[in-house]
Design a protein around this motif. Structure first.
Motif, PDB file in Angstrom:
ATOM      1  N   MET A   2       0.465  -1.362  -0.084  1.00  0.00           N
ATOM      2  CA  MET A   2       0.214   0.030   0.438  1.00  0.00           C
ATOM      3  C   MET A   2       0.583   1.463  -0.541  1.00  0.00           C
ATOM      4  O   MET A   2       0.724   2.441  -0.648  1.00  0.00           O
ATOM      5  CB  MET A   2      -0.847  -0.175   1.579  1.00  0.00           C
ATOM      6  N   ALA A   3       1.936   1.605   1.302  1.00  0.00           N
ATOM      7  CA  ALA A   3       2.822   2.579   0.827  1.00  0.00           C
ATOM      8  C   ALA A   3       2.911   2.281  -0.261  1.00  0.00           C
ATOM      9  O   ALA A   3       3.363   3.902  -1.339  1.00  0.00           O
ATOM     10  CB  ALA A   3       4.262   1.705   2.089  1.00  0.00           C
ATOM     11  N   TYR A   4       4.014   1.047  -1.007  1.00  0.00           N
ATOM     12  CA  TYR A   4       4.235   2.088  -2.729  1.00  0.00           C
ATOM     13  C   TYR A   4       3.309   2.156  -3.508  1.00  0.00           C
ATOM     14  O   TYR A   4       3.958   3.205  -4.730  1.00  0.00           O
ATOM     15  CB  TYR A   4       5.229   0.676  -3.112  1.00  0.00           C
TER      16      TYR A   4
ATOM     17  N   ALA B 180      12.698  -0.928  -3.050  1.00  0.00           N
ATOM     18  CA  ALA B 180      12.579  -1.927  -3.768  1.00  0.00           C
ATOM     19  C   ALA B 180      11.800  -2.200  -5.501  1.00  0.00           C
ATOM     20  O   ALA B 180      11.923  -2.296  -6.316  1.00  0.00           O
ATOM     21  CB  ALA B 180      13.066  -3.283  -3.402  1.00  0.00           C
ATOM     22  N   LEU B 181      10.191  -1.241  -4.452  1.00  0.00           N
ATOM     23  CA  LEU B 181       9.504  -1.896  -5.277  1.00  0.00           C
ATOM     24  C   LEU B 181       9.113  -0.566  -6.525  1.00  0.00           C
ATOM     25  O   LEU B 181       8.924  -0.596  -7.653  1.00  0.00           O
ATOM     26  CB  LEU B 181       8.135  -1.509  -4.300  1.00  0.00           C
TER      27      LEU B 181
ATOM     28  N   ILE C 233       5.823   9.009   3.785  1.00  0.00           N
ATOM     29  CA  ILE C 233       4.684   8.272   3.764  1.00  0.00           C
ATOM     30  C   ILE C 233       3.984   7.443   4.914  1.00  0.00           C
ATOM     31  O   ILE C 233       4.533   7.530   5.651  1.00  0.00           O
ATOM     32  CB  ILE C 233       5.073   7.026   2.564  1.00  0.00           C
ATOM     33  N   GLY C 234       2.516   7.408   5.401  1.00  0.00           N
ATOM     34  CA  GLY C 234       2.017   7.090   5.857  1.00  0.00           C
ATOM     35  C   GLY C 234       1.531   5.732   6.018  1.00  0.00           C
ATOM     36  O   GLY C 234       0.403   6.124   4.670  1.00  0.00           O
ATOM     37  N   ALA C 235       2.029   4.947   6.149  1.00  0.00           N
ATOM     38  CA  ALA C 235       1.025   3.432   5.309  1.00  0.00           C
ATOM     39  C   ALA C 235       0.522   2.479   6.720  1.00  0.00           C
ATOM     40  O   ALA C 235       1.347   2.197   7.939  1.00  0.00           O
ATOM     41  CB  ALA C 235       1.573   2.656   4.890  1.00  0.00           C
TER      42      ALA C 235
ATOM     43  N   ALA D 246      -2.738   3.746   2.432  1.00  0.00           N
ATOM     44  CA  ALA D 246      -1.248   4.738   2.884  1.00  0.00           C
ATOM     45  C   ALA D 246      -1.798   5.793   2.203  1.00  0.00           C
ATOM     46  O   ALA D 246      -2.338   6.088   0.871  1.00  0.00           O
ATOM     47  CB  ALA D 246      -0.775   3.411   2.567  1.00  0.00           C
ATOM     48  N   GLY D 247      -0.780   7.403   2.455  1.00  0.00           N
ATOM     49  CA  GLY D 247      -0.577   8.283   2.206  1.00  0.00           C
ATOM     50  C   GLY D 247       0.577   8.773   1.619  1.00  0.00           C
ATOM     51  O   GLY D 247       1.655   8.354   2.649  1.00  0.00           O
TER      52      GLY D 247
END
Ligand code: ACO
Length: 314
Positions: free
Chosen positions: A59-61, A101-102, A144-146, A168-169
């Motif tokens: 979700m963070a990605y 990585a993503l 990021i906030g996840a 996530a944002g």
């Protein structure tokens, strides 16, 4: 007296991602002894999103990708990734490393780490990113906030399970020569550490947190406005942590600030902890024309107990 150093950072872009699975109040009525009427009137929540196999890092990605795509941003410019979370995939490695990585940035020099200040995490992480950008070594921060709070929610406890959701944002900040002042106020009260604990499951003293939250929302907004000589007219929007609509309404009333100044989306997502501010901020930025040079204020509180406010310039 110590001179306060005012940060200077530019908001480049924002993004968010929420899972598609919807858990409504009506769904919860089938699981615990509750009602849509009780939940909505006490919290302002109608639905929340629940991850279905997506990890916090996924979700963070996706939130980061949304921010990158919206601005047509060259991801290779990012040299700092900070993720505010208390529900990372693992104790280590950090979610930030997974996001690197993503995004295909593993071959680049990028500082990556997570920040855990629970629901205040995004305010804390924005502050850390801003200080690091102003330190001169870094130039582009992905903040990021996840959270995947559903993994820690006890769906037999009606006092907590109605509150939380996943998502996530993200926000990209850059160092800049433009005049874009930023300021941060962070605090904590460790002796209240057991008021809300996220361990195997979330346990909390809801009423105690409610009263505490109203007070720190009011004081934090007041402080950041006073310290920066801001009047209500200088503020484009206040983005509060979305924990309970009544907490936000009460704080607005005490501050004598029109509730319209607060961006509120708790009805759709519930409390997504460190993700709630950046999700709300992205929704606001996507919907409203940018009020160049006006201020945005973030205000949050959470486990710790921690709290704080941020002022950024649009
Ligand atoms: N459905 C129906 N009844 C319920 C429910 C429910 N989901 N939950 C509690 N009740 C009952 C209680 O059992 C109690 O019944 P009783 O009077 O017979 O004992 C009654 O409702 C009142 O309970 P309270 O806890 O006093 O209800 P309150 O009005 O305080 O609302 C709430 C509870 C919504 C949890 C509120 O206290 C709150 O939002 N607190 C802040 C919590 C918070 O923000 N936590 C997260 C902070 S950190 C982070 O964001 C991760």
């Amino acid at each position: 007296m110590k001179t306060r150093f005012l940060n200077n950072v530019k908001i480049v872009s924002t993004g968010h991602y929420v899972p598609s699975g919807v858990l409504s109040n009506e769904d919860l009525e089938k699981i615990v002894d509750t009602s849509d009427e009780w939940i909505y009137s006490r919290t302002g929540i109608k639905t929340r999103r629940i991850a279905n196999g997506e990890k916090t890092s996924d979700m963070a990605y996706l939130a980061a990708l949304d921010a990158i795509n919206k601005a047509g941003y060259e991801a290779s410019r990012i040299d700092l990734i900070l993720v505010a979370t208390c529900t990372g995939d693992y104790r280590a490695p950090s979610v930030a490393c997974r996001v690197q990585a993503l995004l295909g940035l593993s071959e680049r020099d990028v500082a990556c780490f997570d920040v855990n200040a629970a629901c205040s995490g995004f305010v804390y992480a924005s502050s850390v990113a801003s200080q690091m950008l102003n330190g001169g070594r870094y130039s582009s921060a992905l903040v990021i906030g996840a959270e995947t709070l559903s993994l820690y929610t006890d769906y037999e406890d009606r006092g907590t399970c109605v509150l939380f959701g996943d998502g996530a944002g993200a926000m990209i900040l850059e160092s800049t020569n433009e005049y874009k002042p930023a300021d941060f106020y962070l605090s904590a009260k460790g002796e209240l550490d057991l008021s809300i604990v996220i361990n195997d499951k979330i346990a909390m003293d809801g009423r105690k947190i409610y009263q505490f939250a109203v007070r720190v929302f009011e004081e934090s907004i007041q402080k950041i406005m006073l310290d920066n000589g801001l009047g209500k007219e200088d503020i484009a929007v206040i983005i509060p942590h979305q924990a309970n609509l009544r907490i936000i309404e009460k704080a607005a009333e005490l501050l004598n600030i029109d509730i319209e100044k607060f961006y509120i989306n708790i009805e759709k997502y519930g409390n997504t902890s460190a993700a709630s501010i950046p999700i709300a901020f992205d929704e606001y930025m996507s919907a409203a024309p940018r009020q160049e040079n006006k201020k945005v204020i973030f205000v949050g509180f959470g486990a710790g107990l921690t709290w704080g406010a941020a002022m950024l310039t649009l």
